[in-house]
Design an enzyme around this catalytic site. Structure first.
Site, mmCIF file in Angstrom:
data_model
loop_
_atom_site.group_PDB
_atom_site.id
_atom_site.type_symbol
_atom_site.label_atom_id
_atom_site.label_comp_id
_atom_site.label_asym_id
_atom_site.label_seq_id
_atom_site.Cartn_x
_atom_site.Cartn_y
_atom_site.Cartn_z
ATOM 1 N N HIS A 257 0.844 -1.195 0.000
ATOM 2 C CA HIS A 257 0.000 0.000 0.000
ATOM 3 C C HIS A 257 0.874 1.238 0.000
ATOM 4 O O HIS A 257 1.929 1.240 0.616
ATOM 5 C CB HIS A 257 -0.924 0.014 1.234
ATOM 6 C CG HIS A 257 -2.105 0.899 1.050
ATOM 7 N ND1 HIS A 257 -2.062 2.243 1.327
ATOM 8 C CD2 HIS A 257 -3.346 0.631 0.587
ATOM 9 C CE1 HIS A 257 -3.250 2.760 1.050
ATOM 10 N NE2 HIS A 257 -4.044 1.817 0.591
ATOM 11 N N ASP A 308 -7.974 -5.489 -0.658
ATOM 12 C CA ASP A 308 -8.451 -6.250 -1.820
ATOM 13 C C ASP A 308 -8.190 -7.747 -1.736
ATOM 14 O O ASP A 308 -8.894 -8.529 -2.379
ATOM 15 C CB ASP A 308 -7.799 -5.699 -3.093
ATOM 16 C CG ASP A 308 -8.299 -4.305 -3.392
ATOM 17 O OD1 ASP A 308 -9.527 -4.117 -3.357
ATOM 18 O OD2 ASP A 308 -7.478 -3.409 -3.638
#
Ligand SMILES: CC(C)(COP(=O)(O)OP(=O)(O)OC[C@H]1O[C@@H](n2cnc3c(N)ncnc32)[C@H](O)[C@@H]1OP(=O)(O)O)[C@@H](O)C(=O)NCCC(=O)NCCS
Length: 371
Positions: A257, A308
């Protein structure tokens, strides 16, 4: 000073959500998302994000009935759905459909705060039907009829699977929508803000956002993550598969991320729900594959799963087609996109950064016949 990918740049201010880089906390309008995912329906979360406060019982009933009343999409859209090229992805079709939907919005041309709030309610309400129409093959499959008695999440799941799912499935799906609903200045939200800041309009802003979400470094990662797990196939193959992929310098979708450096606070919530769900189904195959990949990613790259990764597996367990994962993300994030577009316009200034020029200077012009 340039920053590659605008990393670390504070590009504006917002009171909608706070993303803590340590991953300890994600806050929507002051509330910890862990609590919201556990206790709130998506309708409550959308009200919170859009209006700035959690609704009381009367406000929630009113907001939910506004959403239900606005669910059906204009009949004029049918011509578009019947002509859509079915080789295009559901996200491509959805981007086009949302843009087209703007043509029929009764507030088209009115860009006031109140009109944009009404557009936001319609956009959130109509996403499930839009996605269903983009997913089912025109002329060959029929789109399930919406049920006004169903909550947003239950109706959405019904539209996408054609099945009335049990309460636990609806609850888990509902929580995933809350977790996907908002996330600061992520790429798609930033795209929406850049678009509306030119004094464009709400539909242009969310169309930009959908196009931005589609990419596999952003929302498209959930579909790619599940495709990867299917390629791995069995828990026994997981470790060797992922080690080989890392040797080949492959990017592993659903990991890493830009902002979170230790963990993505949404992932453990989804992981817990996924584990409970898989245990109930007595099918731990995908959980086991995920765990092996997660372990190796931590060992080898010190990377953690983002939202996700567990969400993809959860949607698979729920029986949702992979092509729907990113569109579902788009539907949930519609609340965040609209809230940001409205916040931007309420205190607007054109978003226009500069770039550092790296090309040549002082070249002498050469007439075309001499080049
Ligand atoms: C999310 C993401 C785009 C953030 O990117 P970023 O901040 O620009 O980080 P970078 O892509 O520059 O990666 C930094 C390093 O970590 C590695 N890395 C980051 N994510 C990785 C992943 N998912 N798989 C393998 N390596 C990864 C990069 O290869 C790079 O290594 P290097 O310095 O040896 O070249 C990135 O982690 C990624 O591509 N993840 C996969 C896609 C995804 O899941 N997106 C959804 C995000 S919610």
């Amino acid at each position: 000073m340039t920053s590659s990918g605008l990393e670390g740049i504070i590009a504006g201010s917002s009171s909608i959500s706070q993303v803590d880089p340590k991953g300890d906390k994600l806050i929507y309008r002051g509330y910890d998302v862990r609590e919201l995912a556990e206790k709130c329906s998506y309708e409550e979360t959308a009200h919170l994000i859009l209006m700035g406060s959690l609704p009381n019982a009367g406000q929630l009933a009113d907001f939910s009935s506004q959403l239900t009343a606005a669910r059906e999409i204009p009949k004029e859209m049918n011509a578009l759905f019947s002509e859509m090229d079915t080789r295009a992805s559901v996200m491509d079709r959805l981007r086009t459909a949302v843009s087209c939907l703007g043509l029929f919005d009764p507030d088209n041309g009115n860009d006031s705060h109140d009109a944009n709030m009404r557009k936001a309610v319609r956009l959130i309400a109509q996403m499930p039907a839009l996605i269903a129409h983009c997913y089912y093959l025109p002329g060959r499959e029929s789109v399930p009829k919406q049920n006004p008695k169903f909550s947003y999440a239950k109706n959405f799941l019904y539209m996408l699977t054609g099945q009335e799912k049990d309460d636990y499935s609806v609850q888990v799906f509902d929580a995933s929508l809350t977790l996907y609903a908002e996330h600061g200045f992520n790429a798609s939200t930033f795209a929406a803000r850049v678009t509306i800041a030119t004094q464009s309009d709400m539909y242009s802003a969310v169309t930009s956002a959908i196009g931005t979400l589609k990419g596999s470094l952003h929302g498209g990662a959930n579909e790619k993550a599940m495709e990867m797990l299917l390629e791995v196939g069995t828990p026994e193959k997981a470790e060797s598969w992922i080690r080989a992929a890392l040797r080949e310098k492959k990017k592993i979708m659903g990991f890493g991320h830009r902002v979170y450096k230790i963990q993505d606070s949404r992932a453990p919530i989804l992981k817990k729900m996924l584990l409970e769900f898989a245990q109930k189904k007595r099918d731990l195959q995908w959980v086991q594959i995920s765990e092996s990949i997660e372990r190796v990613m931590k060992e080898e790259k010190k990377l953690f799963p983002n939202v996700d990764f567990p969400c993809a597996v959860l949607y698979y367990e729920l029986g949702l087609a992979i092509a729907l994962y990113t569109p579902i993300f788009a539907a949930a994030r519609m609340a965040g996109w609209c809230a940001h577009a409205i916040e931007q316009l309420d205190n607007n200034r054109l978003i226009r950064p500069e770039c550092e020029y790296t090309g040549p200077t002082n070249l002498a012009y050469v007439p075309i016949e001499k080049r």
